[in-house]
Design an enzyme around this catalytic site. Structure first.
Site, PDB file in Angstrom:
ATOM      1  N   LYS A  57       0.824  -1.210   0.000  1.00 41.43           N
ATOM      2  CA  LYS A  57       0.000   0.000   0.000  1.00 41.43           C
ATOM      3  C   LYS A  57       0.862   1.266   0.000  1.00 41.43           C
ATOM      4  O   LYS A  57       0.455   2.301  -0.495  1.00 41.43           O
ATOM      5  CB  LYS A  57      -0.911   0.032   1.230  1.00 41.43           C
TER       6      LYS A  57
HETATM    7  C1  LIG Z   1      -4.493  -4.521   0.351  1.00 44.99           C
HETATM    8  C2  LIG Z   1      -3.764  -5.817   0.416  1.00 44.99           C
HETATM    9  C3  LIG Z   1      -4.083  -6.890  -0.465  1.00 44.99           C
HETATM   10  C4  LIG Z   1      -5.209  -6.788  -1.471  1.00 44.99           C
HETATM   11  O1  LIG Z   1      -4.896  -5.920  -2.516  1.00 44.99           O
HETATM   12  P1  LIG Z   1      -6.028  -5.373  -3.510  1.00 44.99           P
HETATM   13  O2  LIG Z   1      -5.358  -4.282  -4.265  1.00 44.99           O
HETATM   14  O3  LIG Z   1      -7.144  -4.923  -2.634  1.00 44.99           O
HETATM   15  O4  LIG Z   1      -6.399  -6.516  -4.386  1.00 44.99           O
HETATM   16  C5  LIG Z   1      -3.329  -8.031  -0.375  1.00 44.99           C
HETATM   17  N1  LIG Z   1      -2.330  -8.165   0.525  1.00 44.99           N
HETATM   18  C6  LIG Z   1      -1.993  -7.175   1.374  1.00 44.99           C
HETATM   19  C7  LIG Z   1      -0.888  -7.395   2.346  1.00 44.99           C
HETATM   20  C8  LIG Z   1      -2.695  -5.972   1.346  1.00 44.99           C
HETATM   21  O5  LIG Z   1      -2.359  -4.992   2.220  1.00 44.99           O
END
Ligand SMILES: *Cc1c(COP(=O)(O)O)cnc(C)c1O
Length: 441
Positions: free
Chosen positions: A97
């Site tokens: 993120k």
């Molecule tokens: C947000 C997140 C996901 C999912 O990603 P998307 O973009 O919502 O498909 C998977 N793994 C982790 C560690 C995340 O923080």
């Protein structure tokens, strides 16, 4: 719509998601791009889509965002033989993120400085997004951020990643209620349009186009390191990360296919196997950031699938909203995507196996992807997205491996850092009063 407006508004005026009018074809520059560092490549890709920020300012902002990452390659590749890992967790909060939110926070600040505007960001979190958003905007001028989370119901580590941030523009609101209560309060407050415009409320949710754009660079970066068009294995919740990959293949970057990996919340896996998008109950798993039943970026996939026919997207989503189910009707959903759902037992076994064989520790989300890769392998060595550092999920990782292993100095330091948070009842008036008293105006 100009890029900066898309960044600030998040959603289109009709409530739908924003997509670029076209995806530029970059095939003629791929050879030149092979020589670029990750930061230089990200700068090139942003410049293709940003029409109203001077190139030099944009370059500076992007370099600054990735300078917060603790690895010189920003998103290093680790080769484990039968698969490669693209480590996306070297940012300040140790999940992928950060790639998007470090850029987004700086974009907000830049745009507000130019316009003299103010922004009060509100969000609800049960996981990685809250801390990544806070770290993206902490200390930034003209911005305050209010993050609601269910008091006592996030992991202690996740809470500490938010509450130990000392900057005065950060407000962590521990709500005495559930995550659903937090979301309902947020929706109610955003639904009060007078309040929303008076306090310049904004969101940092995964629908923001700039987040997708920021995530596109690492697909190009990895593809350019490959001699053959690669396979990308992507653990998925909101379809955000994998959509960035699809967008890159729309630009003519050679990609063989995608493995879409879900946990037991398998609405997306079922859709790509059957063409039917049907809601199910949310289950709580070892990979909490994918415990999602409605993928907020899915509409963007439909837009590509329906060849930019926004009316068909609207009809599909309306069917789904009315009946909890909608069907594609014709043909395979996408030839490029192989979808697999992985349960907790296989996830834990995968963490154990990878550690046993390679001495490498993966987090549960990454393990979901690796397990899916193993079930769908066609001989080629895939890139698996390493979505978070394993130390963010020490209980499940240590249990899978059978001994304490998952540590990170940044997280260890949190247990002794001072905390700041405000506990509020699950009541929208209490939250609105708090925002009124602390917003930037
Ligand atoms: C947000 C997140 C996901 C999912 O990603 P998307 O973009 O919502 O498909 C998977 N793994 C982790 C560690 C995340 O923080």
């Amino acid at each position: 719509m100009p890029f900066t407006e898309a960044v600030l508004t998040g959603l289109a005026p009709d409530g739908g998601l924003l997509v670029p009018e076209r995806f530029p074809d970059v095939r003629d520059r791929l050879d030149a791009w092979r020589r670029l560092s990750y930061v230089e490549l990200a700068q090139e890709i942003f410049r293709l889509y940003v029409d109203d920020v001077p190139g030099e300012d944009l370059d500076h902002l992007i370099a600054d965002a990735f300078a917060t990452f603790d690895h010189p390659d920003v998103v290093p590749v680790v080769d484990l033989g039968d698969f490669k890992l693209l480590e996306l967790f070297h940012g300040p909060t140790l999940s992928f993120k950060d790639v998007a939110l470090q850029v987004l926070g700086r974009l907000f600040e830049y745009i507000l400085k130019a316009s003299g505007g103010r922004l009060n960001i509100m969000g609800a979190t049960s996981g990685d997004t809250g801390s990544a958003a806070i770290h993206g905007v902490r200390g930034r001028a003209n911005i305050r951020i209010f993050v609601l989370y269910p008091n006592g119901k996030t992991s202690r580590l996740q809470e500490l990643q938010m509450t130990t941030v000392p900057d005065a523009n950060v407000y962590c609101l521990a709500i005495d209620g559930s995550f659903d209560d937090c979301q309902t309060i947020l929706k109610t407050i955003f639904g009060d349009l007078g309040f929303k415009s008076r306090y310049q409320l904004g969101a940092v949710n995964s629908m923001n186009w700039a987040r997708v754009l920021a995530q596109m660079s690492y697909y190009v970066y990895a593809a350019l390191k490959s001699t053959e068009p690669p396979t990308f294995v992507v653990p998925t919740g909101n379809f955000g990360n994998i959509f960035a990959g699809l967008a890159v293949s729309e630009m003519g970057v050679p990609i063989d296919r995608f493995v879409l990996a879900t946990n037991e919340n398998d609405i997306l896996a079922r859709f790509f196997q059957t063409g039917v998008y049907r809601r199910g109950p949310v289950r709580y798993t070892l990979s909490p950031s994918m415990d999602i039943q409605i993928a907020s970026n899915f509409e963007r996939f439909l837009y590509l699938r329906f060849r930019h026919d926004a009316e068909r997207v609207r009809a599909f989503m309306a069917d789904f909203a009315a009946a909890g189910e909608a069907s594609l009707g014709d043909g395979v959903p996408d030839e490029r995507i192989t979808a697999v759902a992985i349960d907790d037992a296989v996830t834990a076994r995968t963490i154990h196996d990878v550690y046993d064989r390679d001495g490498y520790i993966v987090d549960p989300h990454t393990a979901v992807g690796i397990a899916a890769a193993r079930q769908t392998t066609n001989g080629a060595v895939p890139f698996c997205m390493a979505a978070a550092h394993p130390a963010k999920f020490p209980e499940s990782v240590d249990a899978a491996i059978g001994k304490p292993t998952a540590r990170h100095p940044t997280l260890d330091a949190l247990s002794t850092a001072p905390e700041r948070r405000t506990v509020l009842p699950a009541d929208k008036d209490a939250v609105a009063d708090f925002v009124r008293a602390h917003a930037t105006a």
